[in-house]
Design a protein around this motif. Structure first.
Motif, short mmCIF file in Angstrom:
data_model
loop_
_atom_site.label_atom_id
_atom_site.label_comp_id
_atom_site.label_asym_id
_atom_site.label_seq_id
_atom_site.Cartn_x
_atom_site.Cartn_y
_atom_site.Cartn_z
N ASN A 186 0.86 -1.18 -0.09
CA ASN A 186 0.03 0.09 0.04
C ASN A 186 0.81 1.24 -0.03
N GLY A 187 1.89 1.17 -0.55
CA GLY A 187 3.09 2.23 -0.45
C GLY A 187 2.63 3.29 -1.49
N SER A 188 3.36 4.51 -1.51
CA SER A 188 3.11 5.59 -2.13
C SER A 188 4.33 6.14 -2.85
N LEU A 189 4.37 6.48 -4.17
CA LEU A 189 5.52 7.28 -4.67
C LEU A 189 5.03 8.59 -5.37
N VAL A 190 5.54 9.68 -4.85
CA VAL A 190 5.10 10.84 -5.22
C VAL A 190 6.21 11.66 -5.86
N SER A 222 23.70 11.00 -1.68
CA SER A 222 23.98 11.10 -0.30
C SER A 222 22.74 10.79 0.28
N LEU A 223 22.83 10.30 1.75
CA LEU A 223 21.65 9.86 2.49
C LEU A 223 21.90 10.67 3.90
N HIS A 224 20.61 10.93 4.53
CA HIS A 224 20.80 11.30 5.96
C HIS A 224 19.05 11.30 6.46
N GLU A 225 19.31 11.31 7.66
CA GLU A 225 17.90 11.01 8.33
C GLU A 225 17.43 12.55 8.91
N GLU A 226 16.29 12.68 8.87
CA GLU A 226 15.62 13.86 9.21
C GLU A 226 14.22 13.91 9.58
N GLU A 227 14.11 14.31 10.95
CA GLU A 227 12.91 14.34 11.57
C GLU A 227 11.97 13.05 11.14
N GLY A 228 12.39 11.82 11.53
CA GLY A 228 11.79 10.66 11.40
C GLY A 228 11.65 10.03 9.85
N THR A 229 12.34 10.84 9.07
CA THR A 229 12.40 10.25 7.64
C THR A 229 14.00 10.13 7.25
N THR A 230 13.98 9.03 6.15
CA THR A 230 15.27 9.20 5.38
C THR A 230 15.48 9.79 4.15
N VAL A 231 16.21 10.68 3.86
CA VAL A 231 16.52 11.58 2.71
C VAL A 231 17.24 10.92 1.89
N PHE A 232 16.87 10.74 0.44
CA PHE A 232 17.79 9.95 -0.43
C PHE A 232 17.98 10.79 -1.48
N GLY A 271 9.21 12.55 -3.85
CA GLY A 271 10.50 12.86 -4.73
C GLY A 271 10.43 14.27 -5.26
N HIS A 272 11.44 14.86 -5.19
CA HIS A 272 11.35 16.15 -6.10
C HIS A 272 12.54 16.26 -7.03
N PHE A 273 12.67 16.90 -8.08
CA PHE A 273 13.46 17.38 -9.01
C PHE A 273 13.09 18.60 -9.64
N ASP A 274 13.89 19.46 -10.18
CA ASP A 274 13.69 20.82 -10.75
C ASP A 274 13.20 20.58 -12.17
N ALA A 275 11.66 20.77 -12.34
CA ALA A 275 10.90 20.23 -13.39
C ALA A 275 11.26 21.36 -14.41
N ALA A 276 11.68 22.49 -14.21
CA ALA A 276 11.81 23.47 -15.45
C ALA A 276 13.36 23.08 -16.18
N GLU A 277 14.28 22.73 -15.16
CA GLU A 277 15.53 22.08 -15.49
C GLU A 277 15.29 21.04 -16.59
N TYR A 278 14.63 20.00 -16.16
CA TYR A 278 14.42 18.80 -16.75
C TYR A 278 13.81 19.13 -18.38
N GLN A 279 12.93 20.30 -18.17
CA GLN A 279 12.38 20.29 -19.39
C GLN A 279 13.26 21.15 -20.39
N ARG A 280 14.06 21.87 -19.88
CA ARG A 280 15.32 22.59 -20.68
C ARG A 280 16.05 21.54 -21.40
N GLN A 281 16.60 20.54 -20.46
CA GLN A 281 17.56 19.55 -21.00
C GLN A 281 16.88 18.82 -22.05
#
Length: 288
Positions: A186-190, A222-232, A271-281
């Motif tokens: 029942n996981g989710s990927l955003v 890189s990988l680190h823990e932040e406020e109960g989450t893991t940031v990849f 998840g997040h990445f720079d959508a404008a930069e993605y579109q430019r490339q």
């Protein structure tokens, strides 16, 4: 008869011990028994308890059992732990600690749920330590409490790093089903606000990226823990040569923020990445 057989030296309780052991544990029997005279007291016997062959002897008070020798009982679940523990207690056994109990004949037993053995074989030393610490507070082992200790323990950074490396390899592996296996059912990927909920939807999202960028690779930055989450944090490269693609290459950095479910798989990933930069490339233009 086995080449090597445990030989138990009792004081004068051999007959009572055999009767209790064979009545309590399945796959048990008395194979032969010797007495002093036709109706005299038992002197020795060969018997089976739980499939294990033993020899026993009434040798008087000159020898005594110690915790240096014990019998380990593999229990399928908590119900089986309870059944054997209660049978021993009702027969006059004395609970000690950590799943150990001394029967009325002086012999020590370890009544151990299979789940405990699974938990302490975990690759994460932090979780194993938490389970062992919980076990040390118990007389009879409690599966539910052991599992709670396991779940409450923080995952070690080294174990999370190994997970992240394998996750990145799955993104790069051209197998969306294998990628989806990193998520709870029942996981989710955003991705940039667009959600895929449930493992089938996550697999479909991964397939779309893998088909659009057949040479796609994802690398752990890189990988680190932040406020109960893991940031990849990741670096993604690939060429858009899939159906309807532009043929252009992209190289982007981004991140996913994970929470984990009870089975150790990803429950949520934002998840997040720079959508404008993605579109430019991707197209050579800047999205407006």
């Amino acid at each position: 008869m086995s080449k090597v057989t445990p030989f138990l030296m009792f004081n004068d309780q051999l007959e009572a011990a055999i009767a209790f052991y064979t009545a309590t544990f399945p796959d048990s029997e008395v194979r032969n028994i010797a007495r002093t005279g036709e109706d005299g007291p038992v002197t020795s016997a060969e018997f089976v308890v739980g499939g294990q062959v033993f020899m026993g002897y009434n040798g008087g008070p000159y020898f005594a059992f110690s915790e240096g020798f014990s019998l380990f009982v593999d229990c399928e679940d908590q119900a089986e732990v309870d059944r054997y523990w209660d049978a021993l207690v009702n027969a006059g056994a004395t609970p000690t600690a950590c799943g150990w109990i001394k029967d009325p004949f002086g012999l020590s037993w370890q009544i151990v749920p299979r789940r405990f053995m699974e938990l302490i074989r975990d690759r994460d030393a932090t979780k194993v330590k938490a389970v062992m610490a919980a076990m040390m507070t118990m007389a009879k082992l409690d599966v539910a409490e052991l599992e709670r200790a396991y779940e409450a323990a923080p995952v070690s950074h080294s174990d999370r790093t190994s997970f992240a490396i394998r996750y990145a390899a799955a993104w790069s592996g051209k197998d969306p089903v294998a990628f989806g296996a990193f998520y709870e059912e029942n996981g989710s990927l955003v991705v940039n606000g667009s959600p895929s909920v449930g493992r089938p939807a996550i697999v479909a999202t991964a397939r779309a990226y893998m088909e659009a960028f057949p040479d796609m690779t994802v690398r752990l930055e890189s990988l680190h823990e932040e406020e109960g989450t893991t940031v990849f944090h990741w670096i993604w490269t690939g060429t858009n040569t899939g159906p309807g693609g532009t043929g252009r290459s992209v190289r982007l950095s981004g991140h996913e923020r994970w929470t984990f479910g009870s089975s150790g798989l990803i429950l949520t990933s934002e998840g997040h990445f720079d959508a404008a930069e993605y579109q430019r490339q991707l197209t050579g233009t800047i999205a407006r």
